[in-house]
Design an enzyme around this catalytic site. Structure first.
Site, PDB file in Angstrom:
ATOM      1  CB  SER A 192      -0.936  -0.003   1.213  1.00 25.04           C
ATOM      2  OG  SER A 192      -1.784  -1.126   1.192  1.00 25.04           O
ATOM      3  CG  HIS A 237      -2.555   3.548   3.227  1.00 25.81           C
ATOM      4  ND1 HIS A 237      -3.897   3.217   3.234  1.00 25.81           N
ATOM      5  CD2 HIS A 237      -1.890   2.372   3.147  1.00 25.81           C
ATOM      6  CE1 HIS A 237      -4.030   1.905   3.137  1.00 25.81           C
ATOM      7  NE2 HIS A 237      -2.821   1.376   3.102  1.00 25.81           N
TER       8      HIS A 237
END
Length: 300
Positions: A192, A237
């Protein structure tokens, strides 16, 4: 003096400059050498021999992207390799654990995911290898789908070398943010950070090309908000997104003069920043006993 041959005889037919056994009356419009049909290529004016065509290809400057990469429609090799490595790692963990959804029990997963207390005490490979581990099939599918869509666009714009730098530094950016700002309790895995880094890169590229970025903003925003309701790492993220976006911004805004030097400097600066974050966090957890104690008190 009388001519050598009969009066009115036609001159001898010249032969191809590259094939001495092929008579021809055709000539290259660039160098004027005789050339057979096999050695001629269509040009904007007339036909040119293959030697002149090759010489022209070497001297004509090819168009380049904002980041300085040659414009190409080639295959996104780096993206395909990254997807293959992630899928391969997942398959190994499924085989080891015997479960496609609970693969985090696999020995490979345990040895390579980002476990802060182990990473701080010398197992630094985890900050990279964790980016190839995934918690179950859905986690893998979401990340690989995003990589499949976004990756080729950024790889074409940046070129393979710059793209690889953005991918891996975004991956490290996600690990660094989660490691430095996050809890010692959280086990981290997934691509991610790298994927969000490429989304940040796409945002910068589209903005510089004056293309609509609203769709990208909405997708990134929804993904970040969804972190609140899942176990996904918001810090990971955000870290990848910020590093990928800033590094791409530095690459596309680098001046044409000494462009490579500026871009290399940006890569080195990002790597040093992330390295400092890892070292500072590890220094806070400088003994195994202290780490184990914090882990036991807060995570169990």
């Amino acid at each position: 003096m009388p001519p050598d041959g009969p009066i009115g005889a036609e001159p001898e037919t010249p032969v191809c400059a590259r094939h001495s056994d092929r008579p021809t009356r055709l000539r290259c419009t660039r160098c004027d050498r005789p050339a057979c049909p096999e050695c001629l290529r269509d040009a904007s004016v007339g036909m040119q021999c293959v030697d002149c065509v090759n010489e022209g290809a070497r001297t004509v400057r090819r168009p380049r992207t904002l980041a300085g990469a040659e414009v190409s429609n080639g295959r996104p090799i780096i993206t395909q390799v990254m997807i293959a490595l992630n899928v391969l790692a997942y398959v190994v963990t499924v085989v080891q654990s015997g479960s496609p959804m609970n693969n985090s029990r696999a020995g490979l997963f345990t040895a390579t995911s980002l476990i802060p207390e182990l990473t701080a005490n010398g197992e630094w490979w985890r900050i990279v290898t964790s980016g190839f581990m995934h918690f179950g099939l859905i986690h893998l599918a979401l990340n690989m789908a995003a990589l499949f869509v976004v990756g080729p666009v950024i790889e074409q714009e940046l070129g393979k070398l710059r793209y690889s730098a953005v991918y891996f530094l975004s991956l490290l950016g996600g690990s660094a943010a989660a490691f430095y700002f996050g809890s010692v309790c959280q086990q981290l895995a997934g691509a991610s950070g790298a994927v969000f880094g490429l989304m940040g890169a796409l945002l910068i590229v589209f903005k510089r090309q004056k293309r609509d970025i609203s769709t990208i903003v909405v997708i990134v925003g929804l993904n970040l908000v969804s972190n609140i309701f899942t176990n996904a790492s918001l810090l990971g993220h955000l870290g990848g997104f910020v590093i990928g976006g800033l590094l791409t911004l530095a690459m596309v805004k680098a001046p044409r003069e000494n462009r490579n030097a500026y871009q290399i400097g940006a890569v080195v600066a990002a790597a040093l920043l992330l390295g400092v974050m890892f070292v500072l966090r590890a220094s806070e957890l400088d003994t195994v006993a202290e780490v184990v104690l914090e882990y036991a008190e807060t995570c169990r």
